[in-house]
Write an enzyme that holds these catalytic residues in place. Structure first.
Site, short mmCIF file in Angstrom:
data_model
loop_
_atom_site.label_atom_id
_atom_site.label_comp_id
_atom_site.label_asym_id
_atom_site.label_seq_id
_atom_site.Cartn_x
_atom_site.Cartn_y
_atom_site.Cartn_z
N SER A 1 0.96 -1.33 -0.20
CA SER A 1 0.06 -0.11 -0.03
C SER A 1 0.86 1.11 -0.26
O SER A 1 2.20 0.75 -0.44
CB SER A 1 -1.01 -0.30 1.27
OG SER A 1 -1.70 1.19 1.27
N ASN A 2 0.35 2.37 0.31
CA ASN A 2 1.07 3.76 0.33
C ASN A 2 0.40 4.49 1.39
O ASN A 2 -0.48 4.24 1.92
CB ASN A 2 1.47 4.72 -0.63
CG ASN A 2 -0.40 4.65 -1.41
OD1 ASN A 2 -0.61 5.36 -0.76
ND2 ASN A 2 -0.54 3.72 -1.86
N PRO A 3 1.25 5.54 1.70
CA PRO A 3 0.84 6.04 2.56
C PRO A 3 -0.72 7.22 2.62
O PRO A 3 -0.55 8.64 3.93
CB PRO A 3 1.88 7.28 3.80
CG PRO A 3 2.69 6.84 2.62
CD PRO A 3 2.10 5.96 1.32
N SER A 4 -0.85 7.14 1.23
CA SER A 4 -1.56 8.06 1.41
C SER A 4 -3.37 8.74 2.83
O SER A 4 -3.67 7.14 3.11
CB SER A 4 -2.99 8.08 0.09
OG SER A 4 -4.07 8.59 -0.32
N ALA B 1 -4.05 7.00 -4.00
CA ALA B 1 -3.35 7.42 -4.78
C ALA B 1 -3.45 5.21 -5.05
O ALA B 1 -3.26 4.14 -4.21
CB ALA B 1 -2.12 7.22 -3.65
#
Ligand code: C5P
Length: 396
Positions: free
Chosen positions: A206-209, A273
């Site tokens: 995942s990503n930190p959005s 994102a």
């Protein structure tokens, strides 16, 4: 910012009004406060006066020794009246236009905009008389904020419809009420947050959005009168009121949810994102820990926005581009390739902006070559600037 007259009537929730007054003032509103006789059985004039930073208008002080009449003065001063808490009696009296108390007289003396925050027992709220009075007030252009479902104050009542909205939400509702409805009628689809691409039932890429930018767009559009549908990846943010929300996890789920709603939408702001890749194989069981190195094979996710661009048919499409370098040329190329009207370019590696922060520093690029370099501002303000551009393309 507005001149807000907060009118307090006699309910237990009156104890929350000093907090409400402080929040309104912190947002830059000017406040004055009016309290019914019964309200003062729940909250003291002094705590209201301290929180409001001024005198409380009461029944006793209605007609001044110098001949001034408070109801006229308050009705002229106020840009909006917020009755909080509003008792069943206050609603009924206003619906009928009774004016033998200070609140009733102020409302009839020409108070311009009126909002009610009902607080009462559930049966009283649902009583046909009360519902009819609420409908009457709505027909007069008044707003009703709540009531909410939750624990009720009276002993032994348990939970029900009838709780006053919390002061934080009342402030949001009031700000929305005061916002000009320049996007009335727009059907807007917004995506927000990250996606999760699972390797097994408990591990994912995942990503930190944080989802904040997309939620800010959804909320700003709602306040401006748009109908908003929000497709959100996993975030810690609560569902915004007045917005239809669908929660998804993976890019494929997000694609499905967005394509389902696409025929309905007149504009799309794709702030999510979306992960570019997902694991080629997803294990049904949790992968056991091992000593050996592991290689994960990834396959590309579909580019949702690009698909939308291929079936655009007069819709307004807005994308985001997150770049590490200057990125202007790459953003322009994306705008063309994805057939967008607008792209918002922001930077991953700048301090205090972008992912998870409250502020953003954005360059907006329009399909007609216009460029707006916005200074660093709160995401909500960025959202409004994006929506200003959406409005132009939508109306064009
Ligand atoms: O190409 P890039 O990922 O930088 O483009 C970003 C824009 O495209 C964002 O608006 C993002 O929401 C959207 N996007 C998408 N589907 C993907 C990847 C990005 O809709 N798979």
């Amino acid at each position: 910012m507005a001149r807000v007259l907060v009118a307090v009537t006699g309910g237990v929730a009156a104890i929350k009004v000093p907090h409400l007054l402080r929040l309104l003032r912190a947002q830059g509103h000017e406040v004055r406060v009016l309290a019914s006789r019964r309200a003062l059985e729940f909250v003291t004039p002094l705590s209201l006066a301290v929180a409001a930073g001024g005198e409380v208008a009461t029944e006793e002080a209605w007609f001044r020794p110098d001949g001034r009449a408070l109801h006229i003065e308050l009705a002229r001063w106020a840009e909006v009246v917020l009755v909080a808490p509003a008792t069943v009696d206050a609603l009924a009296r206003a619906a009928l236009g009774l004016a033998d108390d200070l609140l009733g007289a102020t409302l009839l003396a020409g108070a311009p905009r009126v909002a009610w925050a009902p607080a009462m027992n559930e049966a009283m709220w649902l009583a046909p008389q009360t519902q009819a009075h609420a409908e009457r007030l709505k027909a007069l252009g008044h707003a009703l904020f709540g009531p909410a479902y939750g624990p009720l104050a009276a002993l032994g009542e348990g939970e029900g419809w009838g709780r006053m909205l919390e002061p934080e939400e009342l402030v949001e509702r009031l700000n929305a009420f005061l916002t000009p409805k320049d996007l009335e009628g727009l059907r807007l689809l917004v995506s927000a947050g990250p996606t999760r691409e699972y390797l097994d039932p408990v591990r994912f890429l995942s990503n930190p959005s944080s989802g904040r930018m997309g939620y800010a767009v959804a909320e700003a559009a709602r306040d401006r009168g748009a109908q908003v549908f929000l497709v959100s990846g996993p975030t810690a943010l609560p569902d915004p009121w007045g917005v239809e929300v669908v929660r998804v996890e993976s890019a494929l789920e997000m694609r499905r949810a967005i394509l389902d709603r696409y025929p309905w939408a007149e504009a799309v702001v794709m702030a999510a994102a979306v992960a570019d890749y997902r694991p080629a194989e997803v294990s049904r069981e949790k992968e056991p820990k091992g000593e050996a190195e592991k290689v994960v094979r990834l396959v590309p996710n579909p580019d949702i926005l690009q698909e939308l661009g291929e079936r655009k048919e007069g819709r307004v499409l807005v994308g985001f581009a997150m770049e590490t370098g200057e990125g202007l040329e790459r953003a322009k190329e994306k705008l063309r390739r994805k057939n967008l009207d607008l792209i918002a370019l922001n930077w991953v590696n700048r301090e205090g902006v972008g992912f998870a922060s409250l502020e953003n520093e954005v360059v907006l690029l329009a399909r007609d070559g216009r460029v707006w370099e916005l200074p660093r501002m709160r995401k909500r303000q960025v959202a409004d600037r994006i929506l200003d551009a959406v409005k132009e393309f939508w109306k064009a």
